[in-house]
Enzyme design. Structure first.
Site, mmCIF file in Angstrom:
data_model
loop_
_atom_site.group_PDB
_atom_site.id
_atom_site.type_symbol
_atom_site.label_atom_id
_atom_site.label_comp_id
_atom_site.label_asym_id
_atom_site.label_seq_id
_atom_site.Cartn_x
_atom_site.Cartn_y
_atom_site.Cartn_z
ATOM 1 N N ARG A 99 0.761 -1.250 -0.023
ATOM 2 C CA ARG A 99 0.154 0.024 0.162
ATOM 3 C C ARG A 99 0.595 1.279 0.022
ATOM 4 O O ARG A 99 0.140 2.123 0.092
ATOM 5 C CB ARG A 99 -1.095 -0.095 1.200
ATOM 6 C CG ARG A 99 -2.084 -0.914 1.209
ATOM 7 C CD ARG A 99 -2.935 -1.141 0.102
ATOM 8 N NE ARG A 99 -4.005 -2.439 0.345
ATOM 9 C CZ ARG A 99 -4.357 -2.921 -0.915
ATOM 10 N NH1 ARG A 99 -3.857 -2.884 -1.839
ATOM 11 N NH2 ARG A 99 -5.441 -3.851 -0.461
ATOM 12 N N ASP A 127 -1.588 -12.967 -1.259
ATOM 13 C CA ASP A 127 -2.471 -11.861 -1.543
ATOM 14 C C ASP A 127 -2.889 -10.986 -0.423
ATOM 15 O O ASP A 127 -4.045 -10.665 -0.260
ATOM 16 C CB ASP A 127 -3.639 -12.211 -2.252
ATOM 17 C CG ASP A 127 -4.494 -11.341 -2.963
ATOM 18 O OD1 ASP A 127 -3.971 -10.008 -3.049
ATOM 19 O OD2 ASP A 127 -5.215 -11.435 -3.789
HETATM 20 O O1 DOR Z 1 -9.193 -9.064 -2.911
HETATM 21 C C1 DOR Z 1 -7.988 -8.491 -3.908
HETATM 22 N N1 DOR Z 1 -7.637 -7.512 -3.244
HETATM 23 N N2 DOR Z 1 -7.728 -8.947 -5.060
HETATM 24 C C2 DOR Z 1 -7.043 -8.128 -5.546
HETATM 25 O O2 DOR Z 1 -6.859 -8.422 -6.952
HETATM 26 C C3 DOR Z 1 -6.542 -6.951 -5.408
HETATM 27 C C4 DOR Z 1 -6.534 -6.687 -3.914
HETATM 28 C C5 DOR Z 1 -6.205 -5.542 -3.324
HETATM 29 O O3 DOR Z 1 -5.392 -4.704 -3.710
HETATM 30 O O4 DOR Z 1 -6.904 -5.036 -2.302
HETATM 31 ZN ZN ZN Z 2 -5.401 -10.230 -7.961
#
Ligand code: DOR
Ligand code: ZN
Length: 439
Positions: free
Chosen positions: A76, A319
């Site tokens: 972020r 992720d």
């Molecule tokens: O759930 C998700 N959050 N999938 C994504 O592809 C992006 C990610 C995010 O950046 O929050």
């Molecule tokens: Zn993704």
């Protein structure tokens, strides 16, 4: 270069502590002592004596694995430092047993220039807790229209090798082809977020019986599978490396199995949450379970586990997607998709893959450390726990049970789907090049 003083020295003259890790079990095998000196595992043996002044760590009962490597972390920064920073995300990573993470490009501004990836890379070095490897965007602003300056990012100090528009799909097939061709020159890889956007407009959760019952717009498996099928063909055609992010359906596993049998240079990852959780959780309407791609069915979970066990899926990637309260604690449709993952990944993987007998510790190390390091081109990570190898390690207690407390997370965000759940196995220590980081 270490002396009797119990200190070592790196190439650039920095003093480092020496550690004697006693009675640890590499990959769950028989107990040994590890002497960590000058950033490497200098000695492996039983009853090693500690150089004077060395730190000792009683690691009886603990398992040693190579430090984990994450291919898919949202840090972020720049832009949403209220949700996470490179430093807080690095701390969460180290606590979770990671020694390297790939920082996704969907920051504000987007990491689509040498300047932004170098900024992220520098912030990672300053935090000094994990190796932060920036991912570069494939297209300018993640807009899917023009290729970003892939070569300049590859040549930058950040030496980017993984490119992804994650959060968005590179849906134009001609652009995807050009990106694949471009990265071949420096053995880069395009990591695709496989989601045909026309098939997921206004989608809220997995398309299926639960979505029908809840009255939420569905995200069909075919939207993922269609893009993966297209992209493995493109990768095969141009002979480039494709990596598929967060595979979530049984059909995707079948397509990947076919592509690998054809000899295409294709790799894939699955998240811990897609290995454990199902779309039934959407019935709670708690947006903590909203994620993209969405949680799928129990049949998909079984196929993902089998695909990870047989090597069709190469790696587990978190992720890790921290979100500020105002972006997550709203009604389901307004909430952002994404879940925390770094501090729970190892435990969730143990529950889904080790406790079920699908993987042993070596198999888990392959999928959480060695394979992701290879895919990301990180020579110093994911190496064996053995003499002469880098002392980047995680020590975990396989018998521990712990309850997930969101307030205790090192992340700036609190959106873990495991709050209050009891999970197995706990990270006790993480070493990055011989230095403890996980505290
Ligand atoms: O759930 C998700 N959050 N999938 C994504 O592809 C992006 C990610 C995010 O950046 O929050
Ligand atoms: Zn993704």
């Amino acid at each position: 270069m270490s002396g009797a003083s119990g200190r070592g020295r790196t190439d650039d003259g920095v003093e480092m502590a020496i550690w004697l890790v006693e009675g640890v079990r590499p990959y769950g095998g028989r107990p040994v002592d590890l002497l960590l000196r000058d950033g490497v595992v200098a000695e492996v043996g039983r009853g090693l004596s500690a150089p004077s002044g060395a730190h000792r760590l009683d690691a009886g009962g603990l398992v040693a694995l190579p430090g984990l490597v994450d291919l898919h972390t949202h840090l972020r920064e720049p832009g949403r430092e209220d949700a996470e920073t490179v430093e807080t995300g690095s701390r969460a990573a180290a606590l979770g047993g990671y020694t390297a993470v790939h920082a996704m490009a969907n920051t504000e501004p987007v990491a689509d220039t040498a300047g932004v990836v170098e900024q992220v890379w520098r912030l990672g070095r300053e935090a000094g807790l994990v190796d932060v490897r920036p991912v570069g965007a494939v297209t300018v602003g993640l807009a899917g229209v023009r290729l970003a300056e892939l070569g300049a990012m590859a040549d930058s100090a950040a030496r980017v090798r993984v490119f992804s528009d994650d959060g968005h799909c590179v849906s134009d097939p001609a652009l995807m082809r050009r990106a694949l061709e471009y990265v071949k020159a420096f053995d880069g890889v395009v990591a695709q977020h496989a989601e045909e956007p026309r098939l997921t407009e206004r989608a809220q959760m997995n398309e299926g019986v639960i979505a029908a019952r809840l009255g939420l717009t569905g995200w069909p498996a075919a939207a993922e599978e269609a893009v993966i099928a297209r992209d493995v063909l493109l990768a095969g055609h141009v002979g480039s490396r494709l990596h598929v992010c967060h595979v979530s359906t049984a059909g995707s596993v079948e397509i990947l199995r076919w592509a690998k049998a054809k000899g295409f240079r294709v790799t894939a990852e699955v998240t811990p949450h897609h290995l454990l959780l199902t779309d039934e959780l959407a019935a709670t309407y708690d947006p903590v379970y909203k994620v993209n791609p969405p949680l799928r069915t129990a049949e998909d979970v079984a196929a993902l586990r089998a695909g990870l066990a047989d090597g069709t899926i190469d790696a587990i990637a978190t992720d890790h997607a921290p979100h500020a309260l105002e972006d997550k604690q709203s009604e389901w449709a307004a909430a952002r998709p994404g879940m925390l993952g770094l501090e729970t990944a190892l435990s969730v993987a143990v529950r889904a893959m080790v406790e079920t007998g699908l993987l042993d510790w070596r198999g888990l190390a392959e999928r959480m450390a060695a394979a992701p390091a290879r895919i990301g081109g990180l020579a110093g990570h994911g190496r064996a726990v053995a003499e002469g190898e880098p002392a980047s390690l995680v020590l975990l207690d396989p018998d521990a049970r712990w309850s997930v407390d969101p307030a205790a997370s090192a992340s700036r965000s609190r959106n873990t789907p495991y709050a209050g759940r009891e999970l197995p196995a706990r990270v006790v220590a993480t070493f990055l090049a011989g230095e403890p980081t996980g505290e």
